[in-house]
Scaffold this active site. Structure first.
Site, mmCIF file in Angstrom:
data_model
loop_
_atom_site.group_PDB
_atom_site.id
_atom_site.type_symbol
_atom_site.label_atom_id
_atom_site.label_comp_id
_atom_site.label_asym_id
_atom_site.label_seq_id
_atom_site.Cartn_x
_atom_site.Cartn_y
_atom_site.Cartn_z
ATOM 1 C CE LYS A 1 -12.423 -6.788 42.922
ATOM 2 N NZ LYS A 1 -13.016 -5.656 42.211
ATOM 3 C CB CYS B 1 -0.805 -7.549 30.516
ATOM 4 S SG CYS B 1 -1.670 -8.794 29.592
ATOM 5 C CD GLU C 1 -0.837 -15.245 33.843
ATOM 6 O OE1 GLU C 1 -0.058 -14.484 33.238
ATOM 7 O OE2 GLU C 1 -0.766 -16.471 33.797
ATOM 8 C CD GLU D 1 1.839 -2.705 33.445
ATOM 9 O OE1 GLU D 1 1.539 -2.726 34.650
ATOM 10 O OE2 GLU D 1 1.526 -3.608 32.651
HETATM 11 P P1 NAP Z 1 -5.207 -3.822 39.677
HETATM 12 O O1 NAP Z 1 -5.359 -2.448 40.132
HETATM 13 O O2 NAP Z 1 -4.123 -4.661 40.245
HETATM 14 O O3 NAP Z 1 -6.613 -4.535 39.924
HETATM 15 C C1 NAP Z 1 -6.892 -5.842 39.508
HETATM 16 C C2 NAP Z 1 -8.046 -6.401 40.323
HETATM 17 O O4 NAP Z 1 -7.658 -6.542 41.691
HETATM 18 C C3 NAP Z 1 -9.283 -5.507 40.329
HETATM 19 O O5 NAP Z 1 -10.425 -6.319 40.303
HETATM 20 C C4 NAP Z 1 -9.134 -4.782 41.655
HETATM 21 O O6 NAP Z 1 -10.341 -4.270 42.144
HETATM 22 C C5 NAP Z 1 -8.597 -5.892 42.523
HETATM 23 N N1 NAP Z 1 -7.924 -5.467 43.748
HETATM 24 C C6 NAP Z 1 -7.343 -4.273 44.025
HETATM 25 N N2 NAP Z 1 -6.824 -4.280 45.267
HETATM 26 C C7 NAP Z 1 -7.077 -5.491 45.803
HETATM 27 C C8 NAP Z 1 -6.793 -6.107 47.065
HETATM 28 N N3 NAP Z 1 -6.140 -5.479 48.037
HETATM 29 N N4 NAP Z 1 -7.198 -7.376 47.272
HETATM 30 C C9 NAP Z 1 -7.838 -8.046 46.301
HETATM 31 N N5 NAP Z 1 -8.169 -7.522 45.093
HETATM 32 C C10 NAP Z 1 -7.771 -6.261 44.841
HETATM 33 O O7 NAP Z 1 -5.021 -3.883 38.096
HETATM 34 P P2 NAP Z 1 -5.881 -3.125 36.975
HETATM 35 O O8 NAP Z 1 -5.546 -1.683 37.040
HETATM 36 O O9 NAP Z 1 -7.298 -3.557 37.045
HETATM 37 O O10 NAP Z 1 -5.278 -3.789 35.660
HETATM 38 C C11 NAP Z 1 -4.106 -3.354 35.071
HETATM 39 C C12 NAP Z 1 -2.935 -4.260 35.460
HETATM 40 O O11 NAP Z 1 -3.221 -5.603 35.130
HETATM 41 C C13 NAP Z 1 -1.681 -3.932 34.699
HETATM 42 O O12 NAP Z 1 -0.579 -3.972 35.564
HETATM 43 C C14 NAP Z 1 -1.578 -5.049 33.666
HETATM 44 O O13 NAP Z 1 -0.299 -5.314 33.188
HETATM 45 C C15 NAP Z 1 -2.143 -6.198 34.430
HETATM 46 N N6 NAP Z 1 -2.601 -7.231 33.517
HETATM 47 C C16 NAP Z 1 -1.882 -8.390 33.423
HETATM 48 C C17 NAP Z 1 -2.266 -9.394 32.558
HETATM 49 C C18 NAP Z 1 -1.482 -10.678 32.457
HETATM 50 O O14 NAP Z 1 -2.037 -11.649 32.001
HETATM 51 N N7 NAP Z 1 -0.230 -10.726 32.861
HETATM 52 C C19 NAP Z 1 -3.417 -9.229 31.779
HETATM 53 C C20 NAP Z 1 -4.131 -8.045 31.892
HETATM 54 C C21 NAP Z 1 -3.728 -7.052 32.772
HETATM 55 P P3 NAP Z 1 -10.815 -2.765 41.750
HETATM 56 O O15 NAP Z 1 -11.116 -2.777 40.306
HETATM 57 O O16 NAP Z 1 -12.001 -2.558 42.598
HETATM 58 O O17 NAP Z 1 -9.655 -1.862 42.091
#
Ligand code: NAP
Ligand code: MG
Length: 496
Positions: A175, A284, A250, A385
Protein backbone atom coordinates in the site's frame (compact mmCIF):
# COMPACT_ATOMS: atom_id res chain seq x y z
CA UNK A 1 -5.61 12.55 -20.25
CA UNK A 2 -4.62 11.30 -16.83
CA UNK A 3 -3.54 7.68 -16.65
CA UNK A 4 -5.98 5.35 -14.92
CA UNK A 5 -4.28 2.98 -12.47
CA UNK A 6 -5.82 -0.18 -11.04
CA UNK A 7 -5.05 -2.45 -8.14
CA UNK A 8 -2.91 -5.45 -9.08
CA UNK A 9 -4.37 -8.51 -7.40
CA UNK A 10 -3.49 -12.08 -8.37
CA UNK A 11 -1.86 -10.86 -11.59
CA UNK A 12 -4.97 -8.94 -12.76
CA UNK A 13 -5.55 -5.22 -12.90
CA UNK A 14 -8.84 -4.55 -11.10
CA UNK A 15 -10.88 -1.60 -9.80
CA UNK A 16 -11.62 -1.19 -6.09
CA UNK A 17 -14.62 -3.26 -5.01
CA UNK A 18 -16.61 -0.09 -4.38
CA UNK A 19 -15.62 1.33 -7.78
CA UNK A 20 -14.49 4.52 -6.01
CA UNK A 21 -11.41 6.38 -7.23
CA UNK A 22 -9.31 9.39 -6.28
CA UNK A 23 -7.17 11.86 -8.21
CA UNK A 24 -3.46 12.29 -7.62
CA UNK A 25 -2.51 15.91 -8.27
CA UNK A 26 0.82 17.63 -8.86
CA UNK A 27 1.84 19.65 -5.76
CA UNK A 28 3.61 22.20 -8.00
CA UNK A 29 0.53 22.69 -10.16
CA UNK A 30 -2.87 21.53 -8.98
CA UNK A 31 -4.24 21.67 -12.53
CA UNK A 32 -2.03 18.73 -13.47
CA UNK A 33 -3.68 15.36 -12.76
CA UNK A 34 -0.97 12.71 -12.49
CA UNK A 35 -3.33 9.75 -12.37
CA UNK A 36 -6.60 8.32 -11.18
CA UNK A 37 -6.36 5.59 -8.55
CA UNK A 38 -8.71 3.07 -6.94
CA UNK A 39 -9.91 4.03 -3.48
CA UNK A 40 -9.85 0.59 -1.94
CA UNK A 41 -10.98 -0.90 1.33
CA UNK A 42 -10.77 -3.99 3.49
CA UNK A 43 -12.44 -6.35 0.99
CA UNK A 44 -9.80 -5.47 -1.62
CA UNK A 45 -7.03 -6.20 0.87
CA UNK A 46 -8.66 -9.52 1.72
CA UNK A 47 -8.59 -10.57 -1.93
CA UNK A 48 -4.96 -9.53 -2.26
CA UNK A 49 -3.96 -11.51 0.84
CA UNK A 50 -5.72 -14.65 -0.44
CA UNK A 51 -3.78 -14.33 -3.71
CA UNK A 52 -0.48 -13.68 -1.94
CA UNK A 53 -0.95 -16.61 0.42
CA UNK A 54 -1.63 -18.99 -2.46
CA UNK A 55 1.27 -17.64 -4.52
CA UNK A 56 3.61 -18.05 -1.56
CA UNK A 57 3.43 -21.83 -1.88
CA UNK A 58 4.80 -21.57 -5.43
CA UNK A 59 7.22 -18.68 -5.01
CA UNK A 60 8.98 -20.02 -1.90
CA UNK A 61 9.98 -23.10 -3.93
CA UNK A 62 11.47 -21.13 -6.83
CA UNK A 63 15.27 -21.29 -6.39
CA UNK A 64 16.61 -17.97 -5.12
CA UNK A 65 18.93 -17.47 -8.15
CA UNK A 66 15.85 -17.70 -10.38
CA UNK A 67 13.94 -15.25 -8.22
CA UNK A 68 16.99 -13.02 -8.59
CA UNK A 69 16.83 -13.37 -12.36
CA UNK A 70 13.24 -12.04 -12.43
CA UNK A 71 14.30 -9.15 -10.18
CA UNK A 72 17.14 -8.40 -12.60
CA UNK A 73 14.64 -8.26 -15.49
CA UNK A 74 12.44 -5.87 -13.53
CA UNK A 75 15.51 -3.75 -12.86
CA UNK A 76 16.33 -3.68 -16.58
CA UNK A 77 12.82 -2.32 -17.18
CA UNK A 78 13.41 0.43 -14.60
CA UNK A 79 16.73 1.27 -16.28
CA UNK A 80 15.08 1.59 -19.69
CA UNK A 81 12.28 3.79 -18.27
CA UNK A 82 14.35 5.84 -15.82
CA UNK A 83 13.75 9.28 -17.34
CA UNK A 84 10.00 8.74 -17.79
CA UNK A 85 9.64 7.43 -14.21
CA UNK A 86 11.58 10.37 -12.80
CA UNK A 87 9.18 12.77 -14.54
CA UNK A 88 6.12 10.98 -13.15
CA UNK A 89 7.65 11.16 -9.67
CA UNK A 90 8.44 14.86 -9.92
CA UNK A 91 4.86 15.47 -10.98
CA UNK A 92 3.39 13.47 -8.13
CA UNK A 93 5.53 14.58 -5.21
CA UNK A 94 7.32 17.71 -6.32
CA UNK A 95 11.02 17.10 -5.77
CA UNK A 96 13.26 18.28 -8.60
CA UNK A 97 14.18 16.01 -11.51
CA UNK A 98 17.79 15.59 -10.43
CA UNK A 99 16.49 14.06 -7.20
CA UNK A 100 13.75 11.92 -8.71
CA UNK A 101 16.32 10.46 -11.12
CA UNK A 102 18.29 9.60 -7.99
CA UNK A 103 15.21 8.00 -6.41
CA UNK A 104 14.70 5.74 -9.44
CA UNK A 105 18.43 5.00 -9.49
CA UNK A 106 18.23 3.86 -5.87
CA UNK A 107 15.55 1.37 -6.88
CA UNK A 108 17.78 0.21 -9.73
CA UNK A 109 20.81 -0.22 -7.45
CA UNK A 110 18.70 -2.09 -4.91
CA UNK A 111 17.40 -4.38 -7.68
CA UNK A 112 20.90 -5.17 -8.92
CA UNK A 113 22.03 -5.96 -5.38
CA UNK A 114 18.99 -8.20 -4.81
CA UNK A 115 19.53 -10.02 -8.11
CA UNK A 116 23.08 -10.88 -7.01
CA UNK A 117 21.90 -11.82 -3.53
CA UNK A 118 19.95 -14.66 -5.15
CA UNK A 119 23.30 -16.43 -5.47
CA UNK A 120 24.41 -15.63 -1.93
CA UNK A 121 21.86 -15.49 0.90
CA UNK A 122 24.75 -16.57 3.11
CA UNK A 123 24.27 -18.13 6.48
CA UNK A 124 26.43 -20.28 8.76
CA UNK A 125 27.81 -23.76 9.07
CA UNK A 126 29.38 -24.44 12.46
CA UNK A 127 31.06 -27.47 14.04
CA UNK A 128 28.96 -29.85 16.10
CA UNK A 129 30.12 -30.81 19.58
CA UNK A 130 29.61 -34.46 18.64
CA UNK A 131 31.30 -36.74 16.14
CA UNK A 132 29.67 -37.65 12.82
CA UNK A 133 27.19 -34.83 13.12
CA UNK A 134 26.78 -31.64 11.11
CA UNK A 135 25.25 -28.36 12.20
CA UNK A 136 24.20 -25.52 9.93
CA UNK A 137 21.54 -22.88 9.41
CA UNK A 138 19.89 -21.58 6.25
CA UNK A 139 17.47 -18.81 5.38
CA UNK A 140 13.80 -19.43 4.74
CA UNK A 141 11.08 -16.96 3.72
CA UNK A 142 8.45 -15.94 6.26
CA UNK A 143 5.18 -15.65 4.30
CA UNK A 144 3.04 -12.74 3.12
CA UNK A 145 4.42 -9.28 3.93
CA UNK A 146 2.45 -6.07 4.16
CA UNK A 147 4.52 -3.23 2.69
CA UNK A 148 3.47 0.28 3.78
CA UNK A 149 5.48 3.22 2.47
CA UNK A 150 5.59 7.03 2.74
CA UNK A 151 5.46 9.64 -0.01
CA UNK A 152 8.92 11.19 0.13
CA UNK A 153 10.84 8.39 -1.61
CA UNK A 154 8.00 7.00 -3.68
CA UNK A 155 9.98 4.35 -5.58
CA UNK A 156 13.20 3.93 -3.60
CA UNK A 157 11.43 2.92 -0.39
CA UNK A 158 9.04 0.39 -1.96
CA UNK A 159 12.07 -1.08 -3.75
CA UNK A 160 14.17 -1.30 -0.53
CA UNK A 161 11.41 -3.44 0.89
CA UNK A 162 9.96 -5.39 -2.00
CA UNK A 163 13.09 -6.49 -3.85
CA UNK A 164 14.65 -8.14 -0.77
CA UNK A 165 11.30 -9.53 0.47
CA UNK A 166 10.69 -11.19 -2.90
CA UNK A 167 14.26 -12.38 -3.29
CA UNK A 168 13.94 -14.23 0.02
CA UNK A 169 10.81 -16.01 -1.28
CA UNK A 170 8.07 -14.00 0.43
CA UNK A 171 5.03 -12.60 -1.34
CA UNK A 172 3.74 -9.07 -0.77
CA UNK A 173 0.68 -6.86 -0.53
CA UNK A 174 1.75 -3.25 -0.77
CA UNK A 175 0.00 0.00 0.00
CA UNK A 176 1.79 3.12 -1.16
CA UNK A 177 1.25 6.57 0.35
CA UNK A 178 -1.92 8.28 -0.84
CA UNK A 179 0.08 11.24 -2.15
CA UNK A 180 2.44 9.14 -4.29
CA UNK A 181 0.74 6.04 -5.63
CA UNK A 182 2.01 6.32 -9.22
CA UNK A 183 5.70 5.63 -8.57
CA UNK A 184 4.89 2.50 -6.56
CA UNK A 185 2.40 1.46 -9.23
CA UNK A 186 4.99 1.78 -11.98
CA UNK A 187 7.46 -0.18 -9.85
CA UNK A 188 5.01 -3.03 -9.36
CA UNK A 189 4.23 -2.98 -13.08
CA UNK A 190 7.91 -3.58 -13.82
CA UNK A 191 7.88 -6.65 -11.58
CA UNK A 192 4.73 -7.99 -13.23
CA UNK A 193 6.16 -7.38 -16.70
CA UNK A 194 9.39 -9.13 -15.69
CA UNK A 195 7.44 -12.33 -15.04
CA UNK A 196 6.76 -12.46 -11.30
CA UNK A 197 4.06 -15.17 -11.01
CA UNK A 198 0.46 -14.04 -10.36
CA UNK A 199 -0.23 -13.15 -6.76
CA UNK A 200 3.42 -12.78 -5.74
CA UNK A 201 3.19 -8.98 -5.86
CA UNK A 202 -0.10 -7.23 -5.17
CA UNK A 203 -0.79 -3.52 -4.84
CA UNK A 204 -3.88 -2.05 -3.20
CA UNK A 205 -4.30 1.73 -3.36
CA UNK A 206 -6.15 3.63 -0.68
CA UNK A 207 -5.88 5.30 2.68
CA UNK A 208 -3.81 4.31 5.68
CA UNK A 209 -6.94 4.22 7.81
CA UNK A 210 -8.71 1.67 5.59
CA UNK A 211 -6.20 -0.21 3.44
CA UNK A 212 -3.27 0.17 5.85
CA UNK A 213 -5.32 -0.94 8.87
CA UNK A 214 -6.75 -3.89 6.94
CA UNK A 215 -3.22 -5.04 6.07
CA UNK A 216 -1.75 -4.78 9.55
CA UNK A 217 -4.73 -6.51 11.14
CA UNK A 218 -5.06 -9.36 8.64
CA UNK A 219 -4.33 -12.74 10.27
CA UNK A 220 -2.66 -14.13 7.14
CA UNK A 221 -0.12 -11.32 6.94
CA UNK A 222 3.04 -12.68 8.57
CA UNK A 223 5.03 -9.46 8.68
CA UNK A 224 4.68 -5.73 8.15
CA UNK A 225 7.46 -3.52 6.89
CA UNK A 226 6.73 0.15 7.39
CA UNK A 227 8.44 3.46 6.73
CA UNK A 228 6.74 6.63 7.89
CA UNK A 229 6.07 8.71 10.97
CA UNK A 230 6.81 7.56 14.50
CA UNK A 231 3.16 7.95 15.50
CA UNK A 232 1.86 5.60 12.82
CA UNK A 233 4.86 3.34 13.50
CA UNK A 234 3.77 2.96 17.13
CA UNK A 235 0.26 2.04 16.02
CA UNK A 236 1.67 -0.61 13.66
CA UNK A 237 3.97 -2.02 16.32
CA UNK A 238 1.02 -2.27 18.71
CA UNK A 239 -1.13 -4.25 16.27
CA UNK A 240 1.79 -6.42 15.20
CA UNK A 241 2.69 -7.01 18.84
CA UNK A 242 -0.80 -8.23 19.65
CA UNK A 243 -0.89 -10.58 16.67
CA UNK A 244 2.80 -11.61 16.85
CA UNK A 245 3.61 -10.44 13.35
CA UNK A 246 7.18 -9.69 12.33
CA UNK A 247 7.48 -5.92 12.09
CA UNK A 248 10.22 -3.62 10.82
CA UNK A 249 9.87 0.13 11.31
CA UNK A 250 11.82 3.02 9.77
CA UNK A 251 10.53 6.21 11.36
CA UNK A 252 11.15 9.91 11.80
CA UNK A 253 14.33 11.91 12.19
CA UNK A 254 15.61 15.25 13.53
CA UNK A 255 19.05 15.22 12.04
CA UNK A 256 21.81 17.68 12.73
CA UNK A 257 24.99 18.86 11.07
CA UNK A 258 27.79 20.00 13.39
CA UNK A 259 30.31 22.48 11.97
CA UNK A 260 33.47 22.82 14.07
CA UNK A 261 35.78 25.85 14.06
CA UNK A 262 38.42 23.91 12.11
CA UNK A 263 36.04 22.80 9.34
CA UNK A 264 36.26 23.63 5.65
CA UNK A 265 33.41 26.15 5.77
CA UNK A 266 32.73 26.18 2.02
CA UNK A 267 32.35 22.42 2.04
CA UNK A 268 30.12 22.52 5.14
CA UNK A 269 27.98 25.17 3.46
CA UNK A 270 27.37 23.02 0.38
CA UNK A 271 26.49 20.16 2.72
CA UNK A 272 23.93 22.06 4.75
CA UNK A 273 22.23 23.60 1.69
CA UNK A 274 21.80 20.16 0.14
CA UNK A 275 20.90 18.52 3.44
CA UNK A 276 18.38 21.11 4.62
CA UNK A 277 16.66 22.19 1.42
CA UNK A 278 17.06 19.21 -0.92
CA UNK A 279 13.66 17.50 -1.34
CA UNK A 280 12.31 20.70 0.26
CA UNK A 281 13.47 19.33 3.60
CA UNK A 282 11.06 16.42 3.30
CA UNK A 283 13.56 13.65 3.89
CA UNK A 284 13.79 11.43 6.93
CA UNK A 285 17.52 12.25 6.83
CA UNK A 286 17.11 15.99 6.15
CA UNK A 287 19.39 18.39 8.02
CA UNK A 288 16.93 20.06 10.32
CA UNK A 289 19.41 21.47 12.85
CA UNK A 290 22.73 23.17 12.27
CA UNK A 291 25.03 23.17 15.28
CA UNK A 292 27.75 25.80 14.87
CA UNK A 293 30.92 26.32 16.87
CA UNK A 294 30.78 29.84 18.35
CA UNK A 295 34.03 30.89 16.66
CA UNK A 296 32.66 30.46 13.14
CA UNK A 297 28.96 31.05 13.92
CA UNK A 298 28.53 34.62 12.63
CA UNK A 299 30.60 34.16 9.52
CA UNK A 300 28.89 30.89 8.60
CA UNK A 301 25.42 32.31 9.17
CA UNK A 302 26.21 35.18 6.75
CA UNK A 303 27.44 32.74 4.11
CA UNK A 304 24.37 30.56 4.61
CA UNK A 305 21.86 33.40 4.37
CA UNK A 306 23.26 34.61 1.08
CA UNK A 307 23.16 31.20 -0.56
CA UNK A 308 19.76 30.23 0.85
CA UNK A 309 18.12 33.39 -0.44
CA UNK A 310 19.56 32.65 -3.88
CA UNK A 311 18.05 29.14 -4.13
CA UNK A 312 15.75 28.80 -7.14
CA UNK A 313 12.31 27.65 -6.10
CA UNK A 314 9.74 26.31 -8.53
CA UNK A 315 8.30 23.39 -10.44
CA UNK A 316 10.78 20.50 -10.29
CA UNK A 317 10.24 19.70 -13.98
CA UNK A 318 12.22 22.84 -14.81
CA UNK A 319 15.89 21.80 -14.55
CA UNK A 320 16.89 25.28 -13.38
CA UNK A 321 14.92 24.96 -10.14
CA UNK A 322 16.62 23.67 -7.00
CA UNK A 323 13.75 23.48 -4.50
CA UNK A 324 10.27 22.15 -5.30
CA UNK A 325 6.99 22.51 -3.38
CA UNK A 326 5.82 20.87 -0.16
CA UNK A 327 3.92 17.68 -0.95
CA UNK A 328 0.54 19.09 0.09
CA UNK A 329 -1.29 22.07 1.51
CA UNK A 330 -1.43 20.24 4.85
CA UNK A 331 2.31 19.80 4.90
CA UNK A 332 2.84 23.46 4.01
CA UNK A 333 0.48 24.39 6.83
CA UNK A 334 2.46 22.26 9.29
CA UNK A 335 5.66 23.96 8.18
CA UNK A 336 4.13 27.37 8.74
CA UNK A 337 2.80 26.38 12.15
CA UNK A 338 6.32 25.41 13.19
CA UNK A 339 7.62 28.75 11.93
CA UNK A 340 5.09 30.47 14.19
CA UNK A 341 6.05 28.22 17.10
CA UNK A 342 9.74 29.05 16.53
CA UNK A 343 9.05 32.79 16.53
CA UNK A 344 6.97 32.52 19.69
CA UNK A 345 9.69 30.51 21.39
CA UNK A 346 12.05 33.40 20.78
CA UNK A 347 14.15 32.16 17.87
CA UNK A 348 15.08 34.79 15.27
CA UNK A 349 14.03 34.39 11.65
CA UNK A 350 17.08 34.85 9.45
CA UNK A 351 15.28 34.31 6.14
CA UNK A 352 12.14 32.77 4.68
CA UNK A 353 9.22 32.15 7.01
CA UNK A 354 6.44 32.52 4.49
CA UNK A 355 4.52 30.66 1.84
CA UNK A 356 4.92 31.60 -1.81
CA UNK A 357 1.43 31.99 -3.17
CA UNK A 358 1.49 34.47 -6.04
CA UNK A 359 2.17 34.35 -9.79
CA UNK A 360 3.97 31.20 -10.89
CA UNK A 361 3.61 29.79 -7.37
CA UNK A 362 -0.15 30.22 -7.14
CA UNK A 363 -1.09 26.66 -8.11
CA UNK A 364 1.41 24.87 -5.89
CA UNK A 365 2.40 24.46 -2.25
CA UNK A 366 5.64 26.43 -2.26
CA UNK A 367 7.35 27.71 0.87
CA UNK A 368 10.46 29.86 1.18
CA UNK A 369 13.56 28.09 2.52
CA UNK A 370 13.61 29.21 6.13
CA UNK A 371 16.37 29.60 8.72
CA UNK A 372 16.06 30.33 12.43
CA UNK A 373 19.06 31.53 14.45
CA UNK A 374 19.33 31.90 18.20
CA UNK A 375 17.66 28.53 18.65
CA UNK A 376 18.16 26.79 22.00
CA UNK A 377 18.13 23.02 22.45
CA UNK A 378 14.90 22.99 24.45
CA UNK A 379 12.79 24.74 21.80
CA UNK A 380 10.27 22.60 19.94
CA UNK A 381 11.80 23.57 16.59
CA UNK A 382 15.05 22.05 17.87
CA UNK A 383 13.50 18.76 18.89
CA UNK A 384 10.49 17.90 16.73
CA UNK A 385 10.47 16.70 13.14
CA UNK A 386 9.11 19.46 10.87
CA UNK A 387 9.53 17.76 7.49
CA UNK A 388 9.88 20.92 5.47
CA UNK A 389 12.41 23.58 4.43
CA UNK A 390 13.15 24.87 7.93
CA UNK A 391 16.61 24.89 9.49
CA UNK A 392 17.28 25.68 13.16
CA UNK A 393 20.74 27.04 13.99
CA UNK A 394 22.18 26.43 17.45
CA UNK A 395 25.44 27.99 18.71
CA UNK A 396 27.77 25.90 20.92
CA UNK A 397 31.10 26.32 22.73
CA UNK A 398 32.84 23.05 21.91
CA UNK A 399 32.48 19.53 20.58
CA UNK A 400 31.20 18.09 23.84
CA UNK A 401 28.34 20.58 23.90
CA UNK A 402 27.70 20.05 20.17
CA UNK A 403 27.24 16.31 20.65
CA UNK A 404 25.04 16.84 23.71
CA UNK A 405 22.80 19.19 21.74
CA UNK A 406 22.73 16.83 18.76
CA UNK A 407 21.59 13.97 21.01
CA UNK A 408 18.83 16.04 22.61
CA UNK A 409 15.94 14.62 20.58
CA UNK A 410 13.86 11.46 20.66
CA UNK A 411 15.04 10.56 17.17
CA UNK A 412 18.36 9.13 15.99
CA UNK A 413 18.60 8.59 12.26
CA UNK A 414 21.36 10.55 10.55
CA UNK A 415 24.06 12.99 11.66
CA UNK A 416 26.99 14.87 10.21
CA UNK A 417 30.18 16.48 11.47
CA UNK A 418 32.44 18.83 9.56
CA UNK A 419 35.94 18.96 11.04
CA UNK A 420 39.54 18.49 9.94
CA UNK A 421 40.52 17.12 13.35
CA UNK A 422 40.65 13.32 13.26
CA UNK A 423 40.26 13.04 17.03
CA UNK A 424 37.08 15.15 17.00
CA UNK A 425 35.72 13.06 14.14
CA UNK A 426 36.20 9.75 15.93
CA UNK A 427 34.86 11.07 19.23
CA UNK A 428 31.74 12.20 17.39
CA UNK A 429 31.39 8.87 15.60
CA UNK A 430 31.44 7.09 18.95
CA UNK A 431 29.23 9.43 21.02
CA UNK A 432 26.53 10.54 18.58
CA UNK A 433 23.27 8.66 19.09
CA UNK A 434 22.24 7.96 15.49
CA UNK A 435 22.12 5.05 13.09
CA UNK A 436 24.24 6.94 10.56
CA UNK A 437 27.11 9.42 10.96
CA UNK A 438 28.74 11.23 8.05
CA UNK A 439 32.11 12.93 8.40
CA UNK A 440 32.60 15.92 6.09
CA UNK A 441 29.44 15.06 4.16
CA UNK A 442 25.79 16.05 4.65
CA UNK A 443 23.19 14.06 6.59
CA UNK A 444 21.73 12.75 3.34
CA UNK A 445 23.34 10.45 0.79
CA UNK A 446 22.84 6.84 1.89
CA UNK A 447 24.14 4.14 -0.45
CA UNK A 448 21.85 1.18 -0.99
CA UNK A 449 24.42 -1.49 -0.13
CA UNK A 450 25.00 -0.12 3.38
CA UNK A 451 22.74 -0.74 6.39
CA UNK A 452 20.17 2.04 6.82
CA UNK A 453 18.13 2.86 9.91
CA UNK A 454 18.14 4.67 13.20
CA UNK A 455 18.23 4.40 16.98
CA UNK A 456 15.77 5.63 19.65
CA UNK A 457 12.31 6.54 18.26
CA UNK A 458 13.55 6.26 14.67
CA UNK A 459 12.96 2.55 14.54
CA UNK A 460 12.80 -0.82 16.25
CA UNK A 461 16.30 -2.05 15.64
CA UNK A 462 16.23 -3.32 12.07
CA UNK A 463 18.45 -2.10 9.28
CA UNK A 464 17.25 -1.91 5.71
CA UNK A 465 19.75 -1.81 2.85
CA UNK A 466 22.87 -3.85 2.30
CA UNK A 467 23.05 -7.40 3.61
CA UNK A 468 21.09 -6.58 6.77
CA UNK A 469 17.71 -6.16 5.04
CA UNK A 470 17.81 -9.88 4.22
CA UNK A 471 17.73 -10.58 7.94
CA UNK A 472 14.36 -8.81 8.13
CA UNK A 473 12.74 -10.86 5.39
CA UNK A 474 14.05 -14.32 6.23
CA UNK A 475 14.10 -16.63 9.21
CA UNK A 476 16.84 -19.06 10.10
CA UNK A 477 16.22 -22.77 10.11
CA UNK A 478 18.70 -24.61 12.33
CA UNK A 479 19.59 -28.09 11.09
CA UNK A 480 21.44 -30.99 12.76
CA UNK A 481 22.36 -34.01 10.68
CA UNK A 482 23.55 -36.98 12.72
CA UNK A 483 25.20 -39.63 10.52
CA UNK A 484 26.69 -41.70 13.37
CA UNK A 485 23.95 -44.29 13.36
CA UNK A 486 23.75 -44.06 17.15
CA UNK A 487 21.87 -41.91 19.65
CA UNK A 488 24.31 -39.13 20.58
CA UNK A 489 23.38 -36.86 23.47
CA UNK A 490 24.44 -33.23 23.32
CA UNK A 491 25.83 -31.84 26.61
CA UNK A 492 26.06 -35.41 27.96
CA UNK A 493 28.18 -37.61 25.66
CA UNK A 494 31.90 -36.85 25.19
CA UNK A 495 34.21 -37.58 22.27
CA UNK A 496 35.83 -40.67 23.75
P1 NAP B 1 2.84 8.55 7.63
O1 NAP B 1 1.79 9.56 7.74
O2 NAP B 1 3.26 7.81 8.85
O3 NAP B 1 2.37 7.52 6.51
C1 NAP B 1 3.17 6.47 6.05
C2 NAP B 1 2.30 5.40 5.43
O4 NAP B 1 1.47 4.79 6.43
C3 NAP B 1 1.35 5.92 4.36
O5 NAP B 1 1.25 4.97 3.34
C4 NAP B 1 0.05 6.05 5.14
O6 NAP B 1 -1.09 6.05 4.33
C5 NAP B 1 0.12 4.83 6.02
N1 NAP B 1 -0.73 4.85 7.20
C6 NAP B 1 -1.24 5.92 7.86
N2 NAP B 1 -1.98 5.51 8.91
C7 NAP B 1 -1.94 4.17 8.94
C8 NAP B 1 -2.51 3.16 9.79
N3 NAP B 1 -3.27 3.46 10.84
N4 NAP B 1 -2.26 1.87 9.52
C9 NAP B 1 -1.48 1.53 8.48
N5 NAP B 1 -0.93 2.42 7.61
C10 NAP B 1 -1.14 3.73 7.85
O7 NAP B 1 4.17 9.19 7.03
P2 NAP B 1 4.32 10.13 5.75
O8 NAP B 1 3.74 11.46 6.09
O9 NAP B 1 3.85 9.42 4.53
O10 NAP B 1 5.90 10.21 5.63
C11 NAP B 1 6.66 11.09 6.38
C12 NAP B 1 7.29 10.38 7.58
O11 NAP B 1 8.04 9.26 7.15
C13 NAP B 1 8.27 11.25 8.31
O12 NAP B 1 8.10 11.10 9.70
C14 NAP B 1 9.63 10.70 7.89
O13 NAP B 1 10.68 10.94 8.78
C15 NAP B 1 9.32 9.25 7.75
N6 NAP B 1 10.31 8.61 6.90
C16 NAP B 1 11.23 7.78 7.47
C17 NAP B 1 12.20 7.16 6.70
C18 NAP B 1 13.21 6.23 7.32
O14 NAP B 1 13.77 5.43 6.61
N7 NAP B 1 13.46 6.29 8.62
C19 NAP B 1 12.22 7.38 5.32
C20 NAP B 1 11.28 8.23 4.76
C21 NAP B 1 10.32 8.83 5.55
P3 NAP B 1 -1.68 7.44 3.74
O15 NAP B 1 -0.69 7.96 2.78
O16 NAP B 1 -2.95 7.03 3.11
O17 NAP B 1 -1.86 8.35 4.93
MG1 MG C 1 0.22 14.01 -5.52
Amino acid sequence: MAKIYKNLINGKYVSSSSGKTYKNLNPANQDDIVGIFPLSEKSDVNKAVVAAKKAYEIWRKVPAPQRGEIIRKATDILISRKEELAKIMTREMGKVLKETRGDVQEAIDTGLYAAGEGRRLFSYTVPSELKNKMAFVFRQPIGVWGVISPWNFPMAIPSWKMFPALLCGNTVVCKPATYTPASAGEFVDALAEAGVPDGVVNIVYGSGGKVGEAIINHPDISGVTFTGSSDVGKRIAEVCGKTLKRCSLELGGKNAEIVMDDADLDLALEGVLWGAFGTTGQRCTATSRLILHQKIHDKFVDMLKKRTEALKIGNGLNEANEVGPCVSEDQRQTVHEYVEIGSKEGARLLCGGEALTKGKYAKGFFYKPTIFIGVTPEMRIAKEEIFGPVLSVIKVKNLTEAIKVLNNTRYGLSSSVYTKNVNSAFRAIEDIQAGITYINAPTIGAECHMPFGGVKDTGNGHREGGWTVYEIFSELKTVYVDYSGALQKAQIDTWD
